[in-house]
Each structure stands twice: as structure tokens, then as C-alpha cells.
Design a protein around this motif. Structure first.
Motif, PDB file in Angstrom:
ATOM      1  N   GLU A   1       0.655  -1.247   0.408  1.00 46.83           N
ATOM      2  CA  GLU A   1      -0.380   0.062   0.013  1.00 46.83           C
ATOM      3  C   GLU A   1       1.027   1.658  -0.121  1.00 46.83           C
ATOM      4  O   GLU A   1       1.751   1.451   1.192  1.00 46.83           O
ATOM      5  CB  GLU A   1      -1.019   0.298   1.012  1.00 46.83           C
ATOM      6  CG  GLU A   1      -2.216   0.819   0.882  1.00 46.83           C
ATOM      7  CD  GLU A   1      -2.988   0.361   2.564  1.00 46.83           C
ATOM      8  OE1 GLU A   1      -3.128   0.990   3.305  1.00 46.83           O
ATOM      9  OE2 GLU A   1      -3.702  -0.440   2.268  1.00 46.83           O
ATOM     10  N   VAL A   2       0.939   1.972  -1.022  1.00 48.19           N
ATOM     11  CA  VAL A   2       1.793   3.484  -1.443  1.00 48.19           C
ATOM     12  C   VAL A   2       0.721   3.409  -0.007  1.00 48.19           C
ATOM     13  O   VAL A   2      -0.326   4.465  -0.081  1.00 48.19           O
ATOM     14  CB  VAL A   2       0.753   4.038  -2.540  1.00 48.19           C
ATOM     15  CG1 VAL A   2       1.652   5.488  -2.352  1.00 48.19           C
ATOM     16  CG2 VAL A   2       2.020   3.349  -3.847  1.00 48.19           C
TER      17      VAL A   2
ATOM     18  N   MET B   1      -9.496   5.056  -2.098  1.00 48.93           N
ATOM     19  CA  MET B   1      -9.366   5.622  -0.928  1.00 48.93           C
ATOM     20  C   MET B   1     -10.003   5.469   0.357  1.00 48.93           C
ATOM     21  O   MET B   1      -8.687   6.358   1.510  1.00 48.93           O
ATOM     22  CB  MET B   1      -8.852   7.686  -1.566  1.00 48.93           C
ATOM     23  CG  MET B   1      -8.640   7.145  -2.855  1.00 48.93           C
ATOM     24  SD  MET B   1      -6.595   6.153  -2.845  1.00 48.93           S
ATOM     25  CE  MET B   1      -5.224   7.151  -1.488  1.00 48.93           C
TER      26      MET B   1
ATOM     27  N   LYS C   1     -14.669   7.061  10.939  1.00 49.27           N
ATOM     28  CA  LYS C   1     -14.778   7.130   8.897  1.00 49.27           C
ATOM     29  C   LYS C   1     -13.953   6.101   8.808  1.00 49.27           C
ATOM     30  O   LYS C   1     -13.409   5.166   9.216  1.00 49.27           O
ATOM     31  CB  LYS C   1     -13.735   8.451   8.991  1.00 49.27           C
ATOM     32  CG  LYS C   1     -14.466   9.632   9.303  1.00 49.27           C
ATOM     33  CD  LYS C   1     -13.933  10.758   9.072  1.00 49.27           C
ATOM     34  CE  LYS C   1     -13.962  12.138  10.159  1.00 49.27           C
ATOM     35  NZ  LYS C   1     -12.685  12.751  10.623  1.00 49.27           N
ATOM     36  N   PRO C   2     -14.312   5.753   7.473  1.00 51.11           N
ATOM     37  CA  PRO C   2     -13.056   4.384   7.455  1.00 51.11           C
ATOM     38  C   PRO C   2     -11.918   4.749   6.916  1.00 51.11           C
ATOM     39  O   PRO C   2     -11.521   5.851   7.172  1.00 51.11           O
ATOM     40  CB  PRO C   2     -13.485   4.768   4.742  1.00 51.11           C
ATOM     41  CG  PRO C   2     -14.580   6.060   5.416  1.00 51.11           C
ATOM     42  CD  PRO C   2     -14.594   6.576   6.415  1.00 51.11           C
ATOM     43  N   ARG C   3     -10.908   3.456   6.978  1.00 50.82           N
ATOM     44  CA  ARG C   3      -9.332   3.742   7.198  1.00 50.82           C
ATOM     45  C   ARG C   3      -8.917   4.641   5.509  1.00 50.82           C
ATOM     46  O   ARG C   3      -9.424   4.451   3.724  1.00 50.82           O
ATOM     47  CB  ARG C   3      -8.443   2.283   7.340  1.00 50.82           C
ATOM     48  CG  ARG C   3      -7.535   2.537   7.351  1.00 50.82           C
ATOM     49  CD  ARG C   3      -7.111   0.871   7.077  1.00 50.82           C
ATOM     50  NE  ARG C   3      -5.112   1.549   7.334  1.00 50.82           N
ATOM     51  CZ  ARG C   3      -4.746   1.024   5.862  1.00 50.82           C
ATOM     52  NH1 ARG C   3      -6.316   0.555   4.991  1.00 50.82           N
ATOM     53  NH2 ARG C   3      -3.441   1.230   5.833  1.00 50.82           N
ATOM     54  N   ILE C   4      -7.969   5.760   5.605  1.00 53.57           N
ATOM     55  CA  ILE C   4      -8.147   6.279   4.417  1.00 53.57           C
ATOM     56  C   ILE C   4      -6.851   5.366   3.747  1.00 53.57           C
ATOM     57  O   ILE C   4      -5.982   4.845   4.881  1.00 53.57           O
ATOM     58  CB  ILE C   4      -7.599   7.402   4.187  1.00 53.57           C
ATOM     59  CG1 ILE C   4      -8.300   9.044   5.237  1.00 53.57           C
ATOM     60  CG2 ILE C   4      -6.717   7.844   2.966  1.00 53.57           C
ATOM     61  CD1 ILE C   4      -8.055   9.849   5.002  1.00 53.57           C
ATOM     62  N   PHE C   5      -6.633   5.059   2.470  1.00 57.12           N
ATOM     63  CA  PHE C   5      -5.731   4.136   1.877  1.00 57.12           C
ATOM     64  C   PHE C   5      -4.147   4.068   2.581  1.00 57.12           C
ATOM     65  O   PHE C   5      -4.334   5.899   1.682  1.00 57.12           O
ATOM     66  CB  PHE C   5      -5.829   4.154  -0.017  1.00 57.12           C
ATOM     67  CG  PHE C   5      -5.222   3.491  -0.540  1.00 57.12           C
ATOM     68  CD1 PHE C   5      -5.967   2.189  -1.468  1.00 57.12           C
ATOM     69  CD2 PHE C   5      -4.700   3.841  -0.648  1.00 57.12           C
ATOM     70  CE1 PHE C   5      -5.044   1.106  -1.647  1.00 57.12           C
ATOM     71  CE2 PHE C   5      -3.182   3.024  -1.387  1.00 57.12           C
ATOM     72  CZ  PHE C   5      -3.925   1.038  -2.145  1.00 57.12           C
ATOM     73  N   GLY C   6      -3.090   4.017   3.275  1.00 57.04           N
ATOM     74  CA  GLY C   6      -2.225   4.242   2.736  1.00 57.04           C
ATOM     75  C   GLY C   6      -1.830   4.803   4.206  1.00 57.04           C
ATOM     76  O   GLY C   6      -0.779   5.879   3.951  1.00 57.04           O
ATOM     77  N   ALA C   7      -3.052   4.983   4.669  1.00 60.60           N
ATOM     78  CA  ALA C   7      -2.945   5.674   6.151  1.00 60.60           C
ATOM     79  C   ALA C   7      -1.912   4.542   6.545  1.00 60.60           C
ATOM     80  O   ALA C   7      -2.167   3.818   6.883  1.00 60.60           O
ATOM     81  CB  ALA C   7      -4.105   5.975   6.822  1.00 60.60           C
TER      82      ALA C   7
ATOM     83  N   GLY D   1       1.014   4.617   6.901  1.00 62.06           N
ATOM     84  CA  GLY D   1       2.094   4.230   5.752  1.00 62.06           C
ATOM     85  C   GLY D   1       2.297   3.074   5.135  1.00 62.06           C
ATOM     86  O   GLY D   1       1.166   2.493   4.673  1.00 62.06           O
ATOM     87  N   ALA D   2       3.726   2.192   4.581  1.00 62.30           N
ATOM     88  CA  ALA D   2       3.700   1.470   3.684  1.00 62.30           C
ATOM     89  C   ALA D   2       3.598  -0.086   3.793  1.00 62.30           C
ATOM     90  O   ALA D   2       3.762  -0.605   5.273  1.00 62.30           O
ATOM     91  CB  ALA D   2       4.838   0.964   3.349  1.00 62.30           C
ATOM     92  N   LYS D   3       2.572  -0.641   3.969  1.00 63.35           N
ATOM     93  CA  LYS D   3       2.013  -1.741   3.695  1.00 63.35           C
ATOM     94  C   LYS D   3       1.631  -2.974   3.230  1.00 63.35           C
ATOM     95  O   LYS D   3       2.120  -2.288   1.483  1.00 63.35           O
ATOM     96  CB  LYS D   3       0.323  -1.789   4.565  1.00 63.35           C
ATOM     97  CG  LYS D   3       0.133  -1.077   5.409  1.00 63.35           C
ATOM     98  CD  LYS D   3      -1.024  -2.120   6.254  1.00 63.35           C
ATOM     99  CE  LYS D   3      -1.268  -1.290   7.951  1.00 63.35           C
ATOM    100  NZ  LYS D   3      -2.378  -1.012   8.207  1.00 63.35           N
TER     101      LYS D   3
END
Lengths: 456, 338
Positions: free
Chosen positions: A246-247, A375, B328-334, B336-338
Motif C-alpha cells: 500500500e503506497v 481511497m 470514518k473509513p481507513r484512508i488508503f495508505g494511512a 505508512g507503507a503496507k
């Protein structure tokens, strides 16, 4: 199978209009309009002047800025004008107008034969840079910058998803010129020294998957069938689906060791490295229900949309919207005078039936946009807060700047709210504030420096 | 083309220029609302068969006054007319369905007008209302005419059978006379369950048939307008809590009865899923459903009313903005790198 990303939508894809049309070479029109801004970064400055004779592949625009890609003459002929012309992304942009002399002569030494396997990486990069190659999926990021990552990368991902409805240019390219894509991919493998290479293609294109599997036979390039789901081709989604990585927010693919290139870009890289060819043509889908005969065209950069549309039999009925790119992220155009550029994946003409959505209503909090957002944002709240001009709340509490403007939220909204537009408004406001603050800080610094100087 | 000519062409162009995306899904608010109405129809038709003409009259009055009230308000306020988009119709229908079949029609009319005008239009119209309008209408009538609102007389028996019902609803009998009396009224426990399931019992006109409400609810889930987690969680919460806190000590309750009695089915499938007044994320909706279920049980077992669905949902509506803020949903990329 590959793990999918959250959110996303399944629009009717409209690809049946052009998917079975083999790539056709479109004749070069009488006059080509080559804009000096065709990439993310600084626009180029013309290196030719009115009256100059140019040959195909000759440099006609460059810039001292780091972030730019050189621009080359798409045909041989005479520079007849250098003036601002309509531009599909900027409204208007300085352009070099070339009168086609009909000879279509290449510049000196082009095309050439090179064995890329014996080339040094520096040479390969230089070849890509001097060919002016940018991301051809539409993002137009200069390729040579992306291919010199400042962090170690171990995975190369080829984007063959083509998740935008209607567009079939990458699909046809994979069917017809798979070998070239593989060559370009191998060049990038050598350049980047990656451990793994994957071509991601949506599973609604089984023929393309088969063709690429055949072309990749005997190489270590994997072909991945991905779920058909928009925005599967978005860089961050693609990386997540293929590598599970995941970026991070505000980050780049290289932060997770990945480089993503569109298949069209890779084919152009093969031409540039093997044959020294600058990027002067591309494959563009001319389609939509308002186009008489939708086609996939190999088309010279600088060809006005009108010429391409005429070549496809003109308009079948009067279009309501003319779009540069796909219907989800493409930009609506006011005129057919805009030219095809390096990032032009499609020319789309849609009738009123397809683009009239009725009046905007109140948000009914149905949550469809929240479900659709890849997102993880809350688009409904972003739009409502933006309407109330609560831009700081958009940014600080609802992650405004993470929006990739893919349009999923607006697509699904039953209230027909222009959510992306509200988000763009908020982003624009915040960027303007940032610029203002920056300018003020700089002015203050200059003032203090002057004061110090005076005190001395 | 000269610059002049380009300007000319641009000026005369008929292309619409607007921000992407340029295509949209066919789904509209109106379509969703009519689908919900359609899902309510089986239970509504059953009410007409079971309770007779008064039920029909009340539902028609509820719908007509809700739609008319909204129309007149919008006309008077010079707003775009959206009274016929189906949402006012749902409000009127739900309101009538959640009340006694013998309530005087003029009260239903007043409830409908209060619902669409006070609870909905005066807050800004559809989407801006914090509370479910039908529930506000019902609550207002409850405090205005408490006796009429709790009078249940079975008017007709279209099935032609013997009228074996008392004038009280099952929950009322439970509250006033206890569980044994309840069983005795229906004959046996299985008779009680069967009557509750089919709907041949006393109660608000649209909430008697568990079966038909379930069918309508499943239709909405199947069509994707309702997240199954919401009704399932609310019903499960009620079942578990009523089982635990039984009349004869812990784990002696009758969850099957409580699930099918009162307005739980109608509330769980058609009101706890009212998209306007519940949280937007699944996480938030789960909290909402658990809260609504728990409050329902609290009111039924401890409170002064035999039935708690209406007030529990209103209370949860009030905390919905808060839930939304924290879920709120988890923001993509929150992170750090996964």
C-alpha cells in the motif's frame, strides 16, 4: 487470485464500440499543432522558429527544467506558426504549427538499429529521455524520471488494465504488438534490476491476456488477470492488487519498491531504445456513441481532433460532450481544434443521452460514495463541507488531499451530485492558500535580508 | 486555423464542458424511494386484508397528506418540487403502518403533516433531516393523543374465523399481565409464534406480519439499498438481550416472541435502514443497530411503554452525526507503507 482493493465501481464499459477494430494508421493531416506542454512539469520552449524546415523526429521543444520531456516534430514540413492554440488540458498553450510537406522524412540517423542488450543503463536512460517519452496512460509523467527512482525498487508493474470505459487502445496494442511490449519490458527489467515483473490486465479482456501470455512465454514476466473493476488501472490500486503493498498517504510507488508503467509507454520505450525513435505517434481510440465509425488509430502527435473524427466518418449525431481521454477521468473539450498529444488515450464523443444526468439534489447520505471510494474517503462529507466552504475541515478531518479524482463517488451518486467538482474546488482553494502563504513567507524573508543588508 | 477562427469555433461550440466523470450510474433517489415503497407493499396489503377498510383509509390518508404537505410547502417556499419522488410517500405509509388501524384518520393526517413539514422540510428537506420523519410524526401523536394511540380494536376479520383476539397487542399483554397470560391468549407457544409470524394478531396495522416484512426487507437487501448487517444486528441485539433478561431471571426470556412482536421487524428493515438518518459507514451502522436494539429492549422491559422501537431509533438518530464523526473509513495508505 489477486486480492482486490476496497471500493470501486462497475460502469457499463462501452468498449464493444471499438474493441474489434484493428489499429489503423491514420494519414497525416495537412497541418499539425504540436503543443509545448504535453507532460506534467514545465512546458517546453520551442527550439525552432517560424519558417524553419523540420524533419520527423527532430527536436522542436525543450526546457532546462528537471521535470519535463522533450518534444519532437511528428512529420516533416515547415513551421508556419508558433502561437497559443487550444489545448485539451490547459485551455490554451503555445504550440508549434507544422505544415506537412507530404514527404514524411525522418531526421538524420533515424530510424536506427541498436542492440539494447549491449547498451549501458546510462545509455538506455538517455535514449528514453531524448525520445521525450511520458506516461501514455494519461498521467504524462516523464518516463526517464520515473525510471531513475531514488529508492530501491524490486517490482515492475505493467499497466494493461485499461479500466476506463470506452477506451481500447491498450487492448489493441496488447493484441497486435505484444512482442514490442515484452521487449520494452525487458529493457526496463535490465534498467531497474527488479526481482519480479507483472503485467496486470482486467479479466474482461481474455484475448489480451492470452496474447500477452503467449508473448511473455519463455520470459520471467507474469501476466495477471485482474478483476474488472474501475479504477483497477490506478497506480496505487494496481500496486495493492498485484503486490499487496500500500503506497503510503502522499507517497510514491517507489516508497514501496514499485515502478508502474502503462503498456503503451513500454512499447514507446522499445521503439526509442531499439530504433532511436522519439515519441511522435501513439494509439488513440476515437469512439463514443456520437462517432460514426469508432476506431483505434495510430495517430501523429499534433493531429487536431477534428481530423481524427473526420477520418472516423465524422459525427453520427450531434455530440453533447467531447472528451479527451475516458469518460471517468477525461477532460471535456469545448472545441475539436485541440490536438492529439502524448497522453491522448482516447477521443470520446458522447450524445446527450449519455451525459445528461438531471438536476443535482441534496445528499441523502446513502453511503454509496463511501462504499465506492477506493481511497477510503467520505466523499459525501467532502462535498458538503466544500459547499459550505469549510475547506480546512475537508483537509484536516476528511483527508481531502488523498482524493485521486477517479470519479467513482460521482458516478454512483443517486442524487447526481458533482462530488468530484466540489472536491476539486476545495483542493484548489487549499493550494491557492498554500501558495499565498509561501509567497508571504518568501517576501518576509527577502524583507529581512534587505533590512540586514541595510544595517550593515 | 487562426486564433480568431479558434475563438469563433469555441464560442459557437455546443459541447458541454464540465468536470469528470462524464457518465453516471442510472440509479436515482426517486427510484430508490419507490423501491422501498414497493418493498412495503406486501405488508401493507396484508394489513388491508387483516384489519379491513380502516387500515386502507389510514394508509391512503397518511400518504396523501404527506405528499400534499410536502408539495404545498415546496410550492409556498418556491423550492423545486420533489414531493413526488417517493420519499414523502414512504413517510406517510410508514407512519400509518406504525399506528393502530383504528386511529381516527384526521390524526394520521396531522401526523403526516408534522412529519414532512416539521421533521423534514423545515430542516432543509430530504437529506437534511436528522430524525426519521415518520417517527417524529408518531412520537408527536403519542404525546398528543396517548389514549387513541394505544387503543387497539380489531375491526374486521377477513379470514372469516372466530375473533380470538383481545383488544391489546401481544406486547401490551406481556407488559400488563405477564408471559403466561400471553401464551394463554394464543393457546400455546407455537400458536403464538405462528400468529406472530404470519401476522394474524393485533398490533399496528403494518407491523403484524413478520413474514411479509421479512420478504420486503430481503428484497431491499438483494437490490443493495440496505446493508444486511443493520437489520440483522438490531434484531440479534434484541434477541440476545431479551433472552438474557427474562421474566424469571437470567436466560429465561423468549427471544423468538420479542423479535416478532411489536414494530421490531418494520423498524429493523425499514426504519433502522433509512439511509438519511443513520450512519454512512458499515462500522457506524453496526454501532447504530446495536444501540437501537439495546434501547428497544430497555424500553420494552424497563420503560413505561410496551414498545420501544420508535423511541430507540429516534434516540440513535440523534447520535448519528457523532457516530459518523468517529467511524470514518481507513484512508488508503494511512499508517505508512503496507
Amino acid at each position: 487470485m489477486f486480492e482486490s482493493f476496497l471500493g470501486g465501481i462497475h460502469p457499463k464499459d462501452g468498449k464493444e464500440l471499438a474493441k474489434d477494430k484493428p489499429i489503423e494508421d491514420m494519414p497525416v493531416p495537412q497541418e499539425l499543432v504540436v503543443p509545448m506542454g504535453q507532460h506534467i512539469g514545465a512546458p517546453c520552449t520551442p527550439t525552432v522558429k517560424v519558417g524553419d524546415e523540420v524533419k520527423r523526429g527532430q527536436l522542436i521543444g525543450t526546457s532546462p527544467a528537471f521535470m519535463h520531456a522533450d518534444i519532437h516534430a511528428p512529420v516533416s514540413g515547415k513551421v508556419v506558426k508558433i502561437e497559443p492554440r487550444p489545448h485539451s488540458g490547459m485551455g490554451s498553450c503555445m504550440a508549434v504549427v507544422i505544415q506537412n510537406d507530404g514527404k514524411d522524412e525522418w531526421a538524420d540517423g533515424l530510424p536506427m538499429e541498436r542492440n539494447w542488450q549491449s547498451m549501458e543503463n546510462e545509455e538506455i536512460l538517455a535514449a528514453i529521455q531524448s525520445a521525450g517519452i511520458v506516461g501514455m496512460g494519461g498521467a504524462t509523467f516523464p518516463a526517464h524520471i520515473k525510471l531513475k527512482p531514488s529508492k530501491p525498487v524490486d517490482i515492475l508493474i505493467l499497466n494493461g488494465a485499461e479500466c476506463e470505459p470506452y477506451l481500447t487502445a491498450d487492448y489493441r496494442l496488447m493484441l497486435e504488438e505484444g512482442a514490442k511490449i515484452i521487449t520494452g519490458t525487458q529493457i526496463l527489467q535490465k534498467l531497474l534490476g527488479v526481482k519480479r515483473t507483472v503485467i496486470g490486465i482486467e479479466d474482461n479482456k481474455p484475448e489480451a491476456i492470452k496474447a500477452m501470455e503467449q508473448a511473455a512465454n519463455g520470459t520471467n514476466i507474469e501476466v495477471a488477470a485482474l478483476k474488472t473493476k474501475y479504477p483497477q488501472g490506478a497506480e496505487k490500486m494496481l500496486i495493492k492488487v498485484i503486490s499487496g503493498r500500500e503506497v503510503p498517504m502522499g507517497g510514491l510507488p517507489m516508497d514501496v519498491g514499485a515502478v508502474v508503467q502503462n503498456v503503451g509507454t513500454v512499447a514507446a520505450i522499445a521503439d526509442a531504445v531499439e530504433h532511436g525513435l522519439p515519441l511522435t505517434e501513439r494509439i488513440t481510440t476515437v469512439t463514443g456513441d456520437a462517432i460514426k465509425e469508432p476506431k483505434n488509430l495510430r495517430i501523429r502527435i499534433g493531429t487536431p481532433y477534428q481530423a481524427a473524427i473526420d477520418y472516423c466518418g465524422g459525427f453520427a449525431e450531434s455530440p453533447k460532450k467531447l472528451i479527451a481521454g475516458g469518460p471517468m477521468m477525461g477532460m471535456a473539450q469545448a472545441t475539436t481544434a485541440v490536438p492529439v498529444m502524448k497522453g491522448s488515450s482516447g477521443i470520446l464523443a458522447l450524445t446527450a443521452e449519455k451525459v445528461d444526468h438531471g438536476p443535482e439534489m441534496n445528499c441523502i447520505r446513502c453511503g454509496k460514495c463511501v462504499k465506492a471510494c477506493p481511497m477510503g474517503l467520505v466523499p459525501s462529507m467532502l462535498s458538503i463541507l466544500s459547499e459550505r466552504q469549510a475547506y480546512d475541515a475537508c483537509r484536516d478531518e476528511y483527508g481531502l488531499m488523498n482524493c485521486v479524482e477517479c470519479g467513482c463517488c460521482t458516478f454512483v451518486c443517486p442524487a447526481k451530485r458533482n462530488i468530484v467538482q466540489y472536491i476539486k474546488n476545495a483542493k484548489g482553494f487549499i493550494r491557492a492558500e498554500q501558495m499565498k502563504a509561501k509567497a508571504a513567507a518568501e517576501a518576509k524573508k527577502a524583507q529581512e535580508a534587505a533590512k540586514k543588508e541595510a544595517e550593515k | 486555423m487562426s486564433e480568431e477562427a479558434v475563438k469563433q469555433e469555441t464560442a459557437s461550440s455546443l459541447f458541454t464542458v464540465s468536470v469528470s466523470p462524464h457518465i453516471r450510474d442510472d440509479e436515482t433517489i426517486s427510484h430508490i424511494m419507490w423501491q422501498v415503497n414497493a418493498a412495503l407493499l406486501p405488508a401493507a396489503l396484508f394489513a388491508v386484508w387483516w384489519f379491513g377498510v380502516p387500515a386502507l383509509i389510514n394508509m391512503i390518508v397518511g400518504v396523501v397528506f404527506a405528499v400534499l404537505g410536502e408539495y404545498l410547502w415546496q410550492k409556498g417556499m418556491h423550492q423545486p418540487i420533489t414531493a413526488f419522488d417517493g420519499s414523502a410517500c414512504i413517510t406517510g405509509l410508514l407512519l400509518a403502518m406504525s399506528m393502530s388501524p383504528v386511529l381516527p384518520p384526521y390524526m394520521v393526517a396531522i401526523g403526516s403533516l408534522l412529519a414532512v413539514i416539521v421533521a423534514k422540510q423545515s430542516m432543509g428537506g430530504l437529506g437534511f433531516n436528522i430524525f426519521n420523519p415518520a417517527h417524529i410524526g408518531r412520537a408527536a401523536l403519542m404525546v398528543s393523543w396517548p389514549v387513541a394511540m394505544t387503543t387497539w380494536t380489531k375491526m374486521a376479520d377477513a379470514s372469516g374465523g372466530v375473533d380470538a383476539m383481545t383488544s391489546a397487542t401481544p406486547l401490551n399483554i406481556l407488559k400488563m399481565q405477564g408471559y403466561d397470560a400471553l401464551i394463554a391468549t394464543f393457546g400455546s407457544q407455537s400458536d403464538l409464534y405462528w400468529n406472530l409470524f404470519i401476522g394474524t394478531r393485533n398490533g399496528s396495522l403494518g407491523e403484524t406480519s413478520t413474514l411479509l416484512l421479512l420478504l420486503g426487507g430481503l428484497y431491499l437487501i438483494w437490490k443493495g439499498y440496505v446493508n444486511w448487517q443493520v437489520p440483522v444486528t438490531m434484531i440479534a441485539t434484541v434477541a440476545i438481550l431479551t433472552w438474557i433478561f427474562g421474566p424469571a431471571g437470567l436466560f429465561t426470556g423468549d427471544p423468538v416472541f420479542h423479535v416478532m412482536a411489536g414494530g421490531l421487524m418494520l423498524g429493523a428493515f425499514f426504519m433502522a435502514t433509512d439511509m438519511v438518518t443513520i450512519p454512512m459507514t458499515i462500522k457506524g451502522q453496526l454501532i447504530f443497530a446495536v444501540g437501537a436494539g439495546a434501547l428497544t429492549v430497555l424500553i420494552r422491559l424497563v420503560g413505561g411503554y410496551p414498545e420501544g422501537v420508535c423511541y430507540s431509533l429516534l434516540l440513535m438518530n440523534a447520535v448519528t452525526p457523532l457516530i459518523d464523526r468517529f467511524c470514518k473509513p481507513r484512508i488508503f495508505g494511512a499508517g505508512g507503507a503496507k
